[in-house]
Design a protein around this motif. Sequence first.
Motif, short mmCIF file in Angstrom:
data_model
loop_
_atom_site.label_atom_id
_atom_site.label_comp_id
_atom_site.label_asym_id
_atom_site.label_seq_id
_atom_site.Cartn_x
_atom_site.Cartn_y
_atom_site.Cartn_z
N PRO A 123 -3.07 -12.52 6.84
CA PRO A 123 -1.77 -12.95 7.38
C PRO A 123 -1.01 -11.78 8.00
CG PRO A 123 -1.68 -12.85 4.98
CD PRO A 123 -3.11 -12.62 5.37
N MET A 124 -0.40 -12.03 9.16
CA MET A 124 0.35 -11.00 9.88
C MET A 124 1.78 -11.47 10.12
SD MET A 124 0.81 -8.21 11.76
CE MET A 124 -0.62 -7.43 12.54
N ASN A 125 2.74 -10.68 9.63
CA ASN A 125 4.14 -10.90 9.97
C ASN A 125 4.35 -10.32 11.35
OD1 ASN A 125 7.02 -10.37 10.32
ND2 ASN A 125 7.23 -10.90 8.15
N ARG A 126 4.74 -11.16 12.32
CA ARG A 126 4.76 -10.75 13.73
C ARG A 126 6.11 -10.19 14.17
NH1 ARG A 126 2.67 -15.77 16.95
NH2 ARG A 126 4.25 -16.79 15.66
N SER A 127 7.00 -9.95 13.22
CA SER A 127 8.29 -9.38 13.61
C SER A 127 8.20 -7.91 13.94
CB SER A 127 9.33 -9.61 12.50
OG SER A 127 8.91 -9.00 11.29
N GLY A 128 7.05 -7.30 13.62
CA GLY A 128 6.82 -5.91 14.00
C GLY A 128 7.36 -4.93 12.97
N GLY A 129 7.21 -3.62 13.26
CA GLY A 129 7.72 -2.58 12.38
C GLY A 129 7.05 -2.62 11.02
N THR A 130 7.83 -2.32 9.98
CA THR A 130 7.26 -2.26 8.63
C THR A 130 6.80 -3.62 8.13
OG1 THR A 130 9.50 -2.50 7.70
CG2 THR A 130 8.67 -0.25 8.01
N ALA A 131 7.33 -4.72 8.71
CA ALA A 131 6.93 -6.06 8.28
C ALA A 131 5.45 -6.31 8.55
CB ALA A 131 7.78 -7.10 8.98
N SER A 132 4.87 -5.62 9.52
CA SER A 132 3.47 -5.81 9.87
C SER A 132 2.55 -4.85 9.14
CB SER A 132 3.29 -5.63 11.38
OG SER A 132 4.13 -6.50 12.10
N ASP A 133 3.11 -3.92 8.37
CA ASP A 133 2.31 -2.87 7.76
C ASP A 133 1.26 -3.41 6.80
OD1 ASP A 133 3.62 -0.98 9.19
OD2 ASP A 133 4.86 -0.22 7.54
N ALA A 134 1.59 -4.46 6.04
CA ALA A 134 0.63 -4.99 5.06
C ALA A 134 -0.64 -5.47 5.73
CB ALA A 134 1.27 -6.13 4.26
N ALA A 135 -0.50 -6.18 6.85
CA ALA A 135 -1.67 -6.67 7.57
C ALA A 135 -2.47 -5.52 8.16
CB ALA A 135 -1.25 -7.63 8.67
N LEU A 136 -1.78 -4.51 8.71
CA LEU A 136 -2.48 -3.37 9.29
C LEU A 136 -3.19 -2.57 8.21
CD1 LEU A 136 0.10 -2.22 11.99
CD2 LEU A 136 -1.98 -3.59 12.30
N ASN A 137 -2.58 -2.43 7.04
CA ASN A 137 -3.24 -1.73 5.94
C ASN A 137 -4.47 -2.49 5.47
OD1 ASN A 137 -1.43 0.41 5.88
ND2 ASN A 137 -0.07 -0.58 4.41
N ALA A 138 -4.38 -3.83 5.44
CA ALA A 138 -5.55 -4.63 5.09
C ALA A 138 -6.64 -4.47 6.15
CB ALA A 138 -5.15 -6.10 4.95
N GLY A 139 -6.23 -4.39 7.42
CA GLY A 139 -7.20 -4.15 8.49
C GLY A 139 -7.86 -2.80 8.36
N LEU A 140 -7.09 -1.82 7.92
CA LEU A 140 -7.64 -0.48 7.71
C LEU A 140 -8.74 -0.51 6.64
CD1 LEU A 140 -7.31 2.48 8.58
CD2 LEU A 140 -5.61 2.75 6.77
N GLU A 141 -8.53 -1.30 5.60
CA GLU A 141 -9.54 -1.43 4.55
C GLU A 141 -10.80 -2.10 5.09
OE1 GLU A 141 -9.56 -0.10 1.50
OE2 GLU A 141 -7.75 0.88 2.27
N VAL A 142 -10.63 -3.09 5.96
CA VAL A 142 -11.78 -3.75 6.59
C VAL A 142 -12.61 -2.72 7.37
CG1 VAL A 142 -12.46 -5.39 8.39
CG2 VAL A 142 -10.69 -6.01 6.73
N LEU A 143 -11.93 -1.89 8.14
CA LEU A 143 -12.62 -0.88 8.95
C LEU A 143 -13.27 0.18 8.06
CD1 LEU A 143 -9.91 -0.56 11.72
CD2 LEU A 143 -12.18 -1.57 11.98
N ARG A 144 -12.63 0.54 6.98
CA ARG A 144 -13.21 1.53 6.07
C ARG A 144 -14.46 1.01 5.38
NH1 ARG A 144 -7.41 3.78 3.68
NH2 ARG A 144 -7.11 5.40 5.27
N ARG A 145 -14.59 -0.31 5.31
CA ARG A 145 -15.82 -0.90 4.77
C ARG A 145 -16.92 -0.96 5.82
NH1 ARG A 145 -12.19 -4.89 2.50
NH2 ARG A 145 -12.95 -6.42 4.02
#
Length: 229
Positions: free
Chosen positions: A88-110
């Motif tokens: 899930p991505m909060n599309r308001s931008g800024g820190t609200a989107s950080d959780a989704a981007l951090n989850a994406g980072l974990e996907v890439l690290r795998r």
Amino acid sequence: MLYWFLKHLALGPLLRVLYRPWVEGLEHIPTDGPAILASNHLSFSDSFFLPLVVPRRITFVAKEEYFTGTGLKGRFSAGFFRGVGQIPMNRSGGTASDAALNAGLEVLRRGELFGIYPEGTRSPDGRLYRGRTGVARLALKAGVPVLPVAMVDTEKIQPPGKVIPKIARVGVKIGPPLDFSRYAGLEDDRFVLRSVTDELMYELMQLSGQEYVDMYASAAKEAQARPST
């Protein structure tokens, strides 16, 4: 499990027969290792046809509303998107989107593939809109290549607001990977993030042939929704 079941046994074979999706540039997809697939966004069906033509699994971000709906439809939507492993991505931008981007980072690290729509939302009129910088931040943090992806004609089968898509052929173009390693360590520099994002959007414009509009798609939708005076 649901992802592979739908792709190979349930939904995928039906989509292949009905829509005969074509693909160019499949050779650019790495056979292993992490990469970001950054796509234009014309239709809800984009998230079905891109995974269909790419042999490897893609984890996408999806708008938060798909996971928080109420009633039978909301529960079905949330169960489906969670079942196929979307984030899930909060599309308001800024820190609200950080959780989704951090989850994406974990996907890439795998060592997996991560799919994202830099425009942040579907195009309201088939044109290509200004990109959000989240994809740039993610690419620089993970140190992975970004593959521009152009969905072709998906807006013709399922434009915004249409629930049941009509039958027509659609396509996918995958461009050569973009290497942003020259900006390593600068993921917090907003000027670098904008430069990386604009370079990506230029490649998407070239690949898709869409007209480019230098404003956010969300702002264009808001302008369209305002009553004329």
